[in-house]
Design a protein around this motif. Structure first.
Motif, PDB file in Angstrom:
ATOM      1  N   MET A 170      -8.361  10.403  -7.477  1.00 18.83           N
ATOM      2  CA  MET A 170      -8.177  11.136  -6.240  1.00 18.83           C
ATOM      3  C   MET A 170      -8.047  10.134  -5.086  1.00 18.83           C
ATOM      4  N   ILE A 171      -7.096  10.397  -4.221  1.00 17.82           N
ATOM      5  CA  ILE A 171      -6.819   9.551  -3.066  1.00 17.82           C
ATOM      6  C   ILE A 171      -7.671  10.028  -1.889  1.00 17.82           C
ATOM      7  N   THR A 172      -8.225   9.076  -1.123  1.00 17.94           N
ATOM      8  CA  THR A 172      -8.987   9.402   0.083  1.00 17.94           C
ATOM      9  C   THR A 172      -8.436   8.604   1.262  1.00 17.94           C
ATOM     10  N   LYS A 173      -8.822   9.014   2.475  1.00 15.59           N
ATOM     11  CA  LYS A 173      -8.373   8.337   3.691  1.00 15.59           C
ATOM     12  C   LYS A 173      -8.893   6.910   3.781  1.00 15.59           C
ATOM     13  N   ASP A 174      -9.990   6.620   3.089  1.00 17.27           N
ATOM     14  CA  ASP A 174     -10.608   5.295   3.166  1.00 17.27           C
ATOM     15  C   ASP A 174      -9.942   4.272   2.249  1.00 17.27           C
ATOM     16  N   MET A 175      -9.057   4.722   1.390  1.00 21.36           N
ATOM     17  CA  MET A 175      -8.404   3.805   0.447  1.00 21.36           C
ATOM     18  C   MET A 175      -7.343   2.968   1.158  1.00 21.36           C
ATOM     19  N   VAL A 176      -7.224   1.712   0.721  1.00 19.81           N
ATOM     20  CA  VAL A 176      -6.241   0.791   1.292  1.00 19.81           C
ATOM     21  C   VAL A 176      -4.853   1.129   0.737  1.00 19.81           C
ATOM     22  N   ILE A 177      -3.885   1.219   1.627  1.00 16.92           N
ATOM     23  CA  ILE A 177      -2.526   1.611   1.238  1.00 16.92           C
ATOM     24  C   ILE A 177      -1.985   0.710   0.136  1.00 16.92           C
ATOM     25  N   GLY A 178      -2.116  -0.595   0.303  1.00 17.92           N
ATOM     26  CA  GLY A 178      -1.591  -1.537  -0.689  1.00 17.92           C
ATOM     27  C   GLY A 178      -2.171  -1.320  -2.070  1.00 17.92           C
ATOM     28  N   GLU A 179      -3.460  -1.019  -2.129  1.00 18.30           N
ATOM     29  CA  GLU A 179      -4.115  -0.779  -3.421  1.00 18.30           C
ATOM     30  C   GLU A 179      -3.609   0.516  -4.053  1.00 18.30           C
ATOM     31  N   VAL A 180      -3.421   1.534  -3.223  1.00 20.66           N
ATOM     32  CA  VAL A 180      -2.915   2.816  -3.731  1.00 20.66           C
ATOM     33  C   VAL A 180      -1.511   2.622  -4.311  1.00 20.66           C
ATOM     34  N   ILE A 181      -0.669   1.906  -3.582  1.00 23.98           N
ATOM     35  CA  ILE A 181       0.708   1.672  -4.037  1.00 23.98           C
ATOM     36  C   ILE A 181       0.734   0.815  -5.296  1.00 23.98           C
ATOM     37  N   ASN A 182      -0.138  -0.186  -5.363  1.00 26.84           N
ATOM     38  CA  ASN A 182      -0.189  -1.022  -6.565  1.00 26.84           C
ATOM     39  C   ASN A 182      -0.586  -0.209  -7.793  1.00 26.84           C
ATOM     40  N   GLU A 183      -1.499   0.722  -7.602  1.00 27.80           N
ATOM     41  CA  GLU A 183      -1.975   1.544  -8.718  1.00 27.80           C
ATOM     42  C   GLU A 183      -1.033   2.707  -9.032  1.00 27.80           C
ATOM     43  N   GLN A 185      -1.473  -3.968   3.364  1.00 28.62           N
ATOM     44  CA  GLN A 185      -2.262  -4.584   2.295  1.00 28.62           C
ATOM     45  C   GLN A 185      -3.760  -4.554   2.588  1.00 28.62           C
ATOM     46  N   GLY A 186      -4.131  -4.301   3.847  1.00 30.13           N
ATOM     47  CA  GLY A 186      -5.544  -4.266   4.181  1.00 30.13           C
ATOM     48  C   GLY A 186      -5.947  -3.069   5.016  1.00 30.13           C
ATOM     49  N   GLU A 187      -4.999  -2.199   5.318  1.00 28.00           N
ATOM     50  CA  GLU A 187      -5.246  -1.056   6.191  1.00 28.00           C
ATOM     51  C   GLU A 187      -5.462   0.205   5.360  1.00 28.00           C
ATOM     52  N   SER A 188      -6.437   0.992   5.757  1.00 29.02           N
ATOM     53  CA  SER A 188      -6.683   2.246   5.035  1.00 29.02           C
ATOM     54  C   SER A 188      -5.630   3.276   5.411  1.00 29.02           C
ATOM     55  N   ILE A 189      -5.531   4.290   4.589  1.00 34.47           N
ATOM     56  CA  ILE A 189      -4.605   5.387   4.864  1.00 34.47           C
ATOM     57  C   ILE A 189      -4.972   6.041   6.192  1.00 34.47           C
TER      58      ILE A 189
END
Length: 64
Positions: A1-14, A36-40
């Motif tokens: 599950m995706i949350t607002k606190d997740m880093v965009i770069g990490e979400v895209i990598n996964e 790469q370091g900013e949250s959604i």
């Protein structure tokens, strides 16, 4: 599950397929260094996008 606190770069990598969902919801900065370091949530605020709507769309795209 995706949350607002997740880093965009990490979400895209996964989940690289979610790039389309980011684009469809007005988040065009996927390739910028800040992603790469900013949250959604942080990026949504900077770009004037509703973070909850974006997170809902991302989770729908994942089938979550």
């Amino acid at each position: 599950m995706i949350t607002k606190d997740m880093v965009i770069g990490e979400v895209i990598n996964e989940h690289p397929d979610l790039v389309r969902t980011f684009f469809a919801n007005g988040m065009m900065c996927i390739g910028c260094p800040a992603s790469q370091g900013e949250s959604i949530g942080e990026a949504a605020q900077v770009h004037g996008i509703d973070a909850d709507q974006l997170v809902n769309a991302l989770n729908e795209a994942l089938g979550a």
